[in-house]
Design an enzyme around this catalytic site. Structure first.
Site, PDB file in Angstrom:
ATOM      1  N   HIS A  50      15.966  11.568 -18.912  1.00 28.98           N
ATOM      2  CA  HIS A  50      16.293  10.697 -18.222  1.00 28.98           C
ATOM      3  C   HIS A  50      17.793   9.722 -18.903  1.00 28.98           C
ATOM      4  O   HIS A  50      18.703   9.006 -17.979  1.00 28.98           O
ATOM      5  CB  HIS A  50      15.111  10.271 -17.634  1.00 28.98           C
ATOM      6  CG  HIS A  50      14.700   8.555 -16.976  1.00 28.98           C
ATOM      7  ND1 HIS A  50      15.279   8.485 -16.009  1.00 28.98           N
ATOM      8  CD2 HIS A  50      14.687   7.479 -17.731  1.00 28.98           C
ATOM      9  CE1 HIS A  50      15.558   7.397 -15.158  1.00 28.98           C
ATOM     10  NE2 HIS A  50      15.171   6.496 -16.550  1.00 28.98           N
ATOM     11  N   GLU A  78       9.951  -0.076 -23.608  1.00 26.18           N
ATOM     12  CA  GLU A  78       9.079  -0.047 -22.797  1.00 26.18           C
ATOM     13  C   GLU A  78       7.884   0.953 -23.179  1.00 26.18           C
ATOM     14  O   GLU A  78       6.403   0.661 -23.116  1.00 26.18           O
ATOM     15  CB  GLU A  78       9.093   0.712 -21.407  1.00 26.18           C
ATOM     16  CG  GLU A  78       8.830   0.093 -20.390  1.00 26.18           C
ATOM     17  CD  GLU A  78       8.483  -1.022 -19.566  1.00 26.18           C
ATOM     18  OE1 GLU A  78       8.624  -2.147 -20.005  1.00 26.18           O
ATOM     19  OE2 GLU A  78       7.142  -1.011 -19.266  1.00 26.18           O
ATOM     20  N   ASP A  79       8.501   2.101 -23.139  1.00 24.39           N
ATOM     21  CA  ASP A  79       7.926   3.360 -23.514  1.00 24.39           C
ATOM     22  C   ASP A  79       7.472   4.014 -24.697  1.00 24.39           C
ATOM     23  O   ASP A  79       6.631   5.063 -25.299  1.00 24.39           O
ATOM     24  CB  ASP A  79       8.304   4.173 -22.788  1.00 24.39           C
ATOM     25  CG  ASP A  79       8.432   4.217 -21.025  1.00 24.39           C
ATOM     26  OD1 ASP A  79       7.509   2.972 -20.530  1.00 24.39           O
ATOM     27  OD2 ASP A  79       9.396   4.212 -20.452  1.00 24.39           O
ATOM     28  N   ASP A 141      19.246   3.369 -13.015  1.00 22.99           N
ATOM     29  CA  ASP A 141      18.110   4.218 -13.613  1.00 22.99           C
ATOM     30  C   ASP A 141      17.122   4.827 -12.123  1.00 22.99           C
ATOM     31  O   ASP A 141      17.570   5.744 -12.427  1.00 22.99           O
ATOM     32  CB  ASP A 141      17.271   2.286 -14.312  1.00 22.99           C
ATOM     33  CG  ASP A 141      16.263   2.757 -15.064  1.00 22.99           C
ATOM     34  OD1 ASP A 141      16.066   4.380 -15.179  1.00 22.99           O
ATOM     35  OD2 ASP A 141      14.940   2.110 -14.564  1.00 22.99           O
ATOM     36  N   ASP A 262      29.702  12.454  16.467  1.00 22.94           N
ATOM     37  CA  ASP A 262      31.556  12.864  17.039  1.00 22.94           C
ATOM     38  C   ASP A 262      32.428  12.359  16.388  1.00 22.94           C
ATOM     39  O   ASP A 262      33.334  12.761  16.723  1.00 22.94           O
ATOM     40  CB  ASP A 262      31.658  12.760  18.378  1.00 22.94           C
ATOM     41  CG  ASP A 262      30.251  13.890  18.887  1.00 22.94           C
ATOM     42  OD1 ASP A 262      29.900  14.948  18.064  1.00 22.94           O
ATOM     43  OD2 ASP A 262      30.542  14.690  19.952  1.00 22.94           O
TER      44      ASP A 262
HETATM   45 MN    MN Z   1      14.048   4.503 -16.357  1.00 19.80          MN
END
Ligand code: MN
Length: 513
Positions: A50, A78-79, A141, A262
């Site tokens: 990611h 964050e993670d 992101d 069109d």
């Molecule tokens: Mn992210």
């Protein structure tokens, strides 16, 4: 680890960054891999894919190395157990600040009830005032999250994310002039929100493409011969419309899908502005232009600084054709937006360069700082900010926000009903002007009033705000039965031909207080 993804990123950045920058990017890839270690995404693939994809999106618009590194690190605080301090120490304050800005936002990003949404949006904008690159990384992101949204099994969750993308991130990309990212965000959201409509339009577009390959090419050739005869060298490209843009037009103009899909589109890219106008003249001389479709965004650019000439003609074989005419520089901007303003070879700081041109963001942040209710703020910006607006000022410097093409009459009513009712004239930037003039961004307006004056009914068709129109109507309603009848009749007709624009200007004025 998927080495080919890393290779792709490195190949991409090597085309425009120097070796020491590329080395630092390699270091950030390594850091991100170690930090995200054994984490996996919803789809089951390694999480680190990611941030690498996010960095790739940023490299495609040729952003600087700090942005790319921040893209690689954007989810680490964050993670993972990584701290902001650690990033500061290894990658420096600039990158530390960018990653930190993105971290705060992330905490809110998937909670989409209105309150949380407003709060999230507010934080994003506030973080971006320190550095605009925060928005660009956040957009990348979101783009990658939308590209991979099928990994979620919950339909409801997908719809929530798509709605947020459509309402916030796509307009934000638009405001930054990043049209390609905007188009993709819209298309991916459209696919989640209304796949049936999208499929239908796409089928029609594919038919045209397949059916008309020859006519696409032959029209290109005809254009290029014509321009050459007039000593103009141009790059001509066929333009594919997105299903969502067609859907939007069908909704707005209430005409059939066929009528819109069109029409085929072309982009003509020329050497300089003079040649653009020459080419326009040549096209208009050769074919009938369709009335009301010509727009000169070169002499008056869109708020997001987009420039081009737009026109539609009844072209070869009596086929309606949309034409966009622009210089290469304008084309670059239309594709890469704000990123194209940043010259990676210059030492100029990104933020000092961009702030001058992005005053609207500063204005917006100032407005939100005065407002404490995030929900209210969100509603307000959603309605107002992403429509084409103009910011005008009272002589004392208060900001009055009005829709595009608003007049001093709208301005007067936005300030106070009484000022609108008694207005007799105005000054725009110190110059005596008509009350019917069109206002522009940054205009300072002084309204002259006279106690015994009444608002004119002739104002109604030229005003652009609901507040001005309803106030004028109200005034005349109060003026006795006979007149009221006349007003009513008059208004009914106008209401149909010029539907009132829904806006919350009353509220906005209070907000700006
Ligand atoms: Mn992210």
């Amino acid at each position: 680890m998927e080495n080919h993804k890393i290779n792709e990123l490195i190949t991409l950045v090597s085309t425009y960054l120097n070796k020491s920058e590329v080395d630092l990017i390699l270091k950030a890839i390594d850091f991100s891999q170690t930090a995200h270690n054994s984490q996996v995404r919803q789809s089951g693939e390694p999480f680190v894919n990611h941030p690498i994809e996010v960095a790739k999106i940023l490299a495609e618009i040729k952003l600087d190395s700090s942005s790319i590194i921040s893209g690689l690190l954007h989810d680490t605080i964050e993670d993972t157990t990584t701290t902001a301090k650690k990033i500061d120490k290894i990658f420096g304050n600039e990158i530390g600040m960018l990653v930190n800005g993105l971290t705060k936002i992330n905490k809110y990003s998937l909670k989409v009830n209105n309150l949380k949404l407003g709060e999230n949006y507010r934080k994003l904008l506030l973080a971006s005032t320190k550095d605009l690159r925060v928005i660009l990384i956040k957009l990348a992101d979101r783009l990658h999250n939308m590209r991979t949204i099928d990994a979620f099994s919950s339909e409801e969750k997908k719809k929530r994310i798509a709605k947020e993308t459509m309402e916030i991130y796509a307009p934000l990309a638009d405001r930054m002039g990043m049209h390609r990212i905007r188009d993709e965000l819209e298309d991916l959201s459209f696919k989640v929100l209304n796949n049936d409509a999208r499929k239908l339009i796409k089928k029609r577009l594919d038919e045209i493409k397949e059916d008309k390959v020859n006519s696409f090419n032959s029209i290109s050739l005809e254009f290029s011969v014509l321009l050459n005869q007039n000593n103009l060298n141009a790059e001509i490209v066929g333009r594919e419309k997105t299903p969502f843009s067609i859907w939007k037009k069908v909704q707005k103009k209430r005409i059939s899908l066929e009528q819109i899909s069109d029409i085929i589109g072309f982009r003509i890219i020329l050497k300089n502005i003079e040649d653009c106008y020459k080419a326009l003249g040549i096209f208009h001389k050769e074919w009938n232009c369709i009335p009301g479709r010509f727009k000169d965004y070169i002499s008056s650019p869109k708020i997001n600084k987009y420039q081009s000439l737009h026109t539609s003609v009844i072209g070869p074989n009596r086929r309606p054709i949309e034409i966009q005419i622009r210089t290469m520089q304008m084309h670059e901007f239309a594709e890469r937006g704000i990123a194209s303003h940043w010259k990676y070879k210059s030492s100029e700081k990104f933020d000092s360069l961009t702030w001058k041109e992005y005053d609207w963001l500063k204005d917006l942040v100032e407005i939100i700082n005065r407002n404490e209710n995030p929900e209210h703020f969100f509603e307000y910006t959603k309605l107002q900010m992403f429509q084409e607006n103009v910011f005008c000022f009272t002589p004392k410097g208060s900001v009055i926000k009005l829709p595009k093409n608003a007049t001093p009459i709208d301005f007067a009513y936005a300030v106070h009903t009484k000022i609108g009712d008694t207005a007799i004239g105005c000054e725009i930037n110190g110059k005596t002007s008509e009350l019917q003039s069109i206002l522009h961004n940054g205009d300072i307006i002084k309204i002259t009033t006279s106690k015994n004056k009444s608002p004119s009914l002739h104002w109604i068709p030229i005003t652009k705000t609901g507040k001005a129109r309803s106030s004028i109507r109200k005034y005349w309603h109060a003026k006795g039965e006979e007149k009221a009848q006349r007003v009513k009749k008059y208004n009914t007709t106008l209401w149909i031909s010029l539907p009132d624009q829904p806006g919350k200007l009353g509220e906005v004025t209070t907000l700006l207080g």
